[in-house]
Design a protein around this motif. Structure first.
Motif, mmCIF file in Angstrom:
data_model
loop_
_atom_site.group_PDB
_atom_site.id
_atom_site.type_symbol
_atom_site.label_atom_id
_atom_site.label_comp_id
_atom_site.label_asym_id
_atom_site.label_seq_id
_atom_site.Cartn_x
_atom_site.Cartn_y
_atom_site.Cartn_z
ATOM 1 N N PRO A 155 0.828 -1.209 0.000
ATOM 2 C CA PRO A 155 0.000 0.000 0.000
ATOM 3 C C PRO A 155 0.860 1.256 0.000
ATOM 4 O O PRO A 155 2.058 1.196 0.296
ATOM 5 C CB PRO A 155 -0.764 -0.122 1.321
ATOM 6 C CG PRO A 155 0.163 -0.875 2.221
ATOM 7 C CD PRO A 155 1.003 -1.773 1.345
ATOM 8 N N ASP A 156 0.238 2.356 -0.324
ATOM 9 C CA ASP A 156 0.891 3.661 -0.157
ATOM 10 C C ASP A 156 0.669 4.069 1.286
ATOM 11 O O ASP A 156 -0.403 4.503 1.658
ATOM 12 C CB ASP A 156 0.266 4.679 -1.112
ATOM 13 C CG ASP A 156 0.759 6.091 -0.816
ATOM 14 O OD1 ASP A 156 1.692 6.223 -0.007
ATOM 15 O OD2 ASP A 156 0.206 7.038 -1.389
ATOM 16 N N VAL A 157 1.676 3.919 2.123
ATOM 17 C CA VAL A 157 1.496 4.218 3.544
ATOM 18 C C VAL A 157 1.777 5.689 3.855
ATOM 19 O O VAL A 157 1.620 6.124 4.977
ATOM 20 C CB VAL A 157 2.388 3.329 4.438
ATOM 21 C CG1 VAL A 157 1.969 1.883 4.315
ATOM 22 C CG2 VAL A 157 3.857 3.504 4.082
ATOM 23 N N GLY A 158 2.251 6.421 2.866
ATOM 24 C CA GLY A 158 2.451 7.850 3.094
ATOM 25 C C GLY A 158 1.377 8.589 2.340
ATOM 26 O O GLY A 158 0.252 8.115 2.259
ATOM 27 N N GLU A 159 1.721 9.725 1.809
ATOM 28 C CA GLU A 159 0.747 10.432 0.996
ATOM 29 C C GLU A 159 1.346 10.599 -0.386
ATOM 30 O O GLU A 159 2.110 11.508 -0.618
ATOM 31 C CB GLU A 159 0.431 11.785 1.619
ATOM 32 C CG GLU A 159 -0.285 11.652 2.944
ATOM 33 C CD GLU A 159 -0.310 12.967 3.702
ATOM 34 O OE1 GLU A 159 -1.139 13.811 3.381
ATOM 35 O OE2 GLU A 159 0.501 13.141 4.605
ATOM 36 N N GLU B 111 10.411 0.354 4.424
ATOM 37 C CA GLU B 111 10.984 1.688 4.532
ATOM 38 C C GLU B 111 10.608 2.468 3.284
ATOM 39 O O GLU B 111 10.839 2.022 2.165
ATOM 40 C CB GLU B 111 12.499 1.616 4.662
ATOM 41 C CG GLU B 111 13.105 3.005 4.765
ATOM 42 C CD GLU B 111 14.511 3.006 5.346
ATOM 43 O OE1 GLU B 111 15.128 1.935 5.380
ATOM 44 O OE2 GLU B 111 14.963 4.085 5.757
ATOM 45 N N THR B 112 10.009 3.619 3.523
ATOM 46 C CA THR B 112 9.654 4.497 2.421
ATOM 47 C C THR B 112 10.570 5.701 2.479
ATOM 48 O O THR B 112 11.429 5.786 3.347
ATOM 49 C CB THR B 112 8.198 4.966 2.538
ATOM 50 O OG1 THR B 112 8.115 5.857 3.654
ATOM 51 C CG2 THR B 112 7.252 3.813 2.763
ATOM 52 N N ALA B 113 10.355 6.622 1.580
ATOM 53 C CA ALA B 113 11.167 7.835 1.602
ATOM 54 C C ALA B 113 10.946 8.605 2.898
ATOM 55 O O ALA B 113 11.763 9.415 3.285
ATOM 56 C CB ALA B 113 10.820 8.705 0.403
ATOM 57 N N LYS B 114 9.813 8.330 3.570
ATOM 58 C CA LYS B 114 9.483 9.117 4.746
ATOM 59 C C LYS B 114 9.745 8.413 6.060
ATOM 60 O O LYS B 114 10.055 9.048 7.050
ATOM 61 C CB LYS B 114 8.004 9.530 4.701
ATOM 62 C CG LYS B 114 7.712 10.568 3.648
ATOM 63 C CD LYS B 114 6.276 11.020 3.737
ATOM 64 C CE LYS B 114 6.037 12.219 2.828
ATOM 65 N NZ LYS B 114 4.671 12.701 2.880
ATOM 66 N N SER B 115 9.544 7.119 6.100
ATOM 67 C CA SER B 115 9.594 6.465 7.399
ATOM 68 C C SER B 115 9.709 4.956 7.256
ATOM 69 O O SER B 115 9.529 4.405 6.182
ATOM 70 C CB SER B 115 8.306 6.781 8.168
ATOM 71 O OG SER B 115 7.187 6.395 7.399
ATOM 72 N N VAL B 116 10.003 4.335 8.388
ATOM 73 C CA VAL B 116 9.924 2.876 8.465
ATOM 74 C C VAL B 116 8.602 2.550 9.152
ATOM 75 O O VAL B 116 8.326 3.059 10.227
ATOM 76 C CB VAL B 116 11.090 2.292 9.290
ATOM 77 C CG1 VAL B 116 10.927 0.800 9.452
ATOM 78 C CG2 VAL B 116 12.409 2.622 8.627
ATOM 79 N N VAL B 117 7.764 1.746 8.517
ATOM 80 C CA VAL B 117 6.490 1.402 9.137
ATOM 81 C C VAL B 117 6.282 -0.103 9.114
ATOM 82 O O VAL B 117 6.821 -0.807 8.271
ATOM 83 C CB VAL B 117 5.284 2.079 8.449
ATOM 84 C CG1 VAL B 117 5.389 3.572 8.522
ATOM 85 C CG2 VAL B 117 5.149 1.629 7.025
#
Lengths: 439, 378
Positions: free
Chosen positions: A10-14, A42-48
């Motif tokens: 999923p897209d977990v950021g925006e 890990e995305t460009a914004k965070s580890v979730v």
């Protein structure tokens, strides 16, 4: 009939388009409940942490740790029970694909194809469809907005500037990935020299190459190392004439008939011997655990220039090898690396690295430590140089084989004294290989 | 001097009626006096908080499943929200931020409507007049101006200080520590003070303005700012549902009776991320989170109920089952949320749609229906 579900990234950021699997929390065969954590991404914004949307048995992990994948790519298959060993026709295709060796990280294009073979990837409301995402990435092909013919995307300030400059927005290729034309695009256009018919051959332009794959990984690894570890570099210049003589002698030795003997081999051996006296060179600062990890084995990395950029494959258990074995292992490693086909396993788990810059005619430098290690040795070019030999009345200048050795080490846990002792030991052995008997 | 300026709470300046160990403590000015038997009221708070937390956890998971575009988590702020919302009278009107899921719960807004907003199937979801609960406001602090304006309207309608407790009305402006730095919030307070408007400024100080710690911008305790505007400010333990309920109740009463605005600083902690897009491990230490876990708003109520016999084991099991049921309902319901009808954009903007907008709406509807004629899906 076994039913199964694929959980798509999923897209977990925006508006994020990709993520990397950092760690799997489940294994094939695990029984999980809804919202049990399955992996960290890990995305460009965070580890979730991703919770499972399905309850059942984990049938397959579709993406390896460390792989960067596009949003919408299936990452895990969860079914009511384990898939039998003979897969049913409808599941065999994705299985074959997933079990194919993943020696190289899949490029974006490959991932897209794989995803498209499955059903349409899930797209969140408000975010573009998968096709849009593909178009966005391949922006060098054409400006998506112009190609779609649905009008041009530009903010009022850009539109006004275009009017002032007398530029038709439809003819502008936006720099931004989303196809929005900015004032910067227009300014660049206004400042650009009059377009020639064959811009590809014009001089003074620039070429843009996407940063990806090995280059991207290497870049990140270097940044991480250079700006996390306090590097100290020391060097010494040494007369290696006796090592050159030893190399000539070994080349004539029948045991080394199948091994390409080089001064690098002797330096490697000297390194392994010197480490016995200064084992902290082969240790690692574990920041997370707040511990220094002393390795009781040496996986000796050899930095190699390959068609795909720098690679550092390592010789596993180098400290337990005879000189012949070590030579053969280094030969094989560098040969494979030069073809660009080094498997990831050969690059993982290194404990110390030697970088041989001599072949480029360079004397020395301040090498950057390979991530996960604490020191790196650079071996410079061996040159015939005037050198003072003898003592007292016998003192004279002679042409000798001279080489510079430089050592960078992590100054958090390796003191100048330990680093100096180690480098002096290596220099001593290559200066007089018979002293190896002392170690 | 330094003591006065220290923004961290001491025992003397923060109202607390239930401590983190789940023990009742007394306060000279406030006493827990609910509108129903004590244990029954506390059980109600507990149930509200557990279900609100489940809603929050479930929505966070749904976002990770790819079902929601975003979710703003309230984990840790349940007591502040439930205490503040349960103190409301039915006629009071609330202006929330985008994080007031607990208040929405108490105002009977269906949680599915909250999910619809964060899934993007709806721009708001509920009728504010039906619930006396405004739409979630994403613009930081903007709703405080709406609240002050609404409260001034309430005054003009003569719904303040009539002496009829079922008629007099108070307005609540929710905001956070971060929003307290916004011009809107300060303007709202100036106007509220000038007009003596019946508004309660309820600030949930959750210690973090996204990644900025509150100490960065708050040099005197937040509640003391109220004094500068000319109305009382008070700090309450925002993780203590009993104290929050009582303090809020008195502030609302004061507003309804024509006493004017009050600012309440509910001292709490955002245990989760700012939103699902945020990664707090990048800017705060887990030590801090661990310390606040010991002050968990739900755990202390459970400890109090269990120790004092205010609730039976079956009560806790029942609430747990109810939470599981809620989780399932949300997971199943998310797929049933309807796709938004684009033409609805034109609704609810004007009471009477102006002709030019009417024309645009009709044109847009015709444009959309042209796809159907061609047999293509939009």
């Amino acid at each position: 009939m076994v039913t199964s579900h694929e959980f798509k990234l999923p897209d977990v950021g925006e508006g994020l388009t990709e993520a990397e699997i950092v760690e799997w929390h489940v294994a094939v065969g695990d029984v999980i409940k809804v919202n049990d954590p399955v992996c960290d991404i890990e995305t460009a914004k965070s580890v979730v942490e991703l919770p499972s949307p399905y309850a059942g048995v984990v049938q397959e992990l579709l993406v390896e740790v460390g792989t960067e994948i596009q949003v919408g790519t299936p990452i895990i298959r969860i079914g009511d029970s384990v898939v039998p060993s003979a897969p049913s026709p409808e599941t065999s295709a994705p299985q074959a694909e997933a079990s194919a060796p993943q020696a190289e990280p899949a490029s974006g294009a490959e991932t897209d194809t794989a995803a498209d073979e499955h059903e349409q990837p899930l797209t969140l409301v408000g975010y573009g469809s998968k096709e849009d995402a593909v178009v966005r990435r391949n922006r060098t092909v054409s400006a998506p907005a112009a190609a779609a013919g649905t009008g041009v995307l530009a903010k009022p300030t850009a539109r006004k500037l275009a009017r002032d400059l007398g530029v038709d927005l439809a003819t502008v290729t936006p720099e931004r990935e989303d196809g929005v034309i900015t004032t910067a695009d227009l300014e660049a256009l206004a400042n650009a020299p009059a377009p020639s018919e064959t811009p590809a051959t014009s001089t003074g332009g620039e070429r843009r190459e996407p940063i990806k794959g090995l280059r991207k990984q290497m870049g990140q690894a270097m940044v991480d190392s250079a700006f996390t570890l306090p590097h100290v570099t020391i060097w010494t210049t040494v007369d290696v004439t006796r090592t050159s003589e030893l190399v000539s002698g070994l080349k004539a030795n029948r045991d080394f008939a199948d091994v390409r003997v080089s001064p690098l081999l002797i330096v490697a051996k000297a390194t392994l011997l010197a480490m016995r006296r200064t084992p902290i060179i082969n240790s690692w600062w574990d920041e997370a655990a707040q511990e220094i990890v002393f390795k009781e084995y040496v996986n000796l990395g050899i930095a190699a220039a390959t068609p795909r950029g720098l690679q550092v494959p390592n010789v596993k258990g180098a400290d337990r090898m005879s000189l012949v074995e070590l030579g053969a292992a280094i030969n094989e490693l560098t040969d494979v690396a030069r073809t660009g086909k080094t498997p990831p396993a050969d690059q993982a788990g290194g404990t110390f690295t030697i970088t041989n810059i001599g072949p480029f005619g360079i004397d020395g430098g301040a090498p950057i430590i390979n991530p996960g290690e604490s020191a790196i040795l650079s071996v410079g070019a061996i040159k015939r140089q005037p050198w003072v030999v003898g003592t007292g009345d016998d003192e004279r200048i002679e042409p000798r084989d001279v080489c510079t050795l430089a050592l960078s080490f992590d100054h958090r846990h390796i003191d100048g004294e330990a680093g100096s002792r180690f480098l002096a030991d290596v220099a001593r052995i290559v200066g007089d290989p018979s002293t190896a008997l002392l170690f | 001097m330094t003591e006065f300026l220290d923004p961290s709470p001491s025992h003397t300046d923060m109202v607390q009626l239930l401590n983190p160990e789940g023990e009742r403590v007394s306060h000279p000015d406030f006493e827990f006096s609910p509108d129903r038997p004590e244990d029954e009221a506390v059980r109600g708070f507990y149930r509200d908080m557990v279900l609100t937390r489940r809603l929050d956890v479930e929505a966070t998971a749904l976002q990770r499943h790819g079902e929601l575009g975003l979710w703003a988590q309230l984990l840790g702020q349940e007591a502040a929200q439930i205490g503040a919302a349960r103190a409301l009278a039915p006629q009071d009107f609330v202006f929330p931020t985008y994080r007031e899921h607990g208040v929405a719960w108490c105002r009977d807004v269906d949680p599915m409507q909250l999910l619809g907003l964060f899934r993007g199937t709806d721009q708001g979801g509920w009728d504010p007049d039906e619930h006396n609960f405004g739409l979630y406001t994403i613009v930081i602090g903007a709703q405080t101006l709406h609240a002050t304006g609404y409260a001034m309207g309430v005054q003009m309608d003569g719904l303040v200080g009539t002496g009829d407790p079922t008629r007099d009305m108070a307005v609540v402006a929710h905001f956070g520590d971060g929003a307290s730095s916004q011009g809107d919030v300060n303007e709202a307070m100036v106007f509220a003070a000038s007009y003596n408007a019946p508004v309660v400024f309820f600030c949930q100080n959750n210690q973090w303005a996204i990644s900025e710690p509150v100490e960065q911008m708050v040099k005197v305790p937040l509640y003391k700012r109220a004094q500068g505007f000319g109305f009382p400010g008070i700090r309450v333990d925002g993780n203590d549902v009993l104290a929050t309920y009582e303090v809020m109740k008195s502030a609302l009463k004061r507003a309804r009776e024509g006493g004017g605005p009050t600012m309440i600083e509910a001292y709490t902690y955002r245990m989760g991320a700012h939103t699902t897009t945020d990664d707090p491990t990048r800017y705060r230490l887990s030590d801090e989170v661990e310390a606040w876990k010991l002050k968990d708003p739900i755990a202390r109520v459970e400890a109090y109920l269990r120790r004092g016999g205010g609730a039976s084991t079956s009560f806790f099991a029942k609430v747990e089952a109810e939470a599981d049921e809620l989780g399932e309902r949300l997971r199943a319901g998310i797929h049933a949320l309807p796709e938004p009808d684009p033409v609805r954009l034109f609704d609810n903007v004007y009471t009477e749609l102006p002709p030019e907008l009417q024309e645009q709406r009709d044109g847009y509807a015709a444009y959309l229906s042209s796809f159907d004629l061609e047999g293509a899906s939009r």
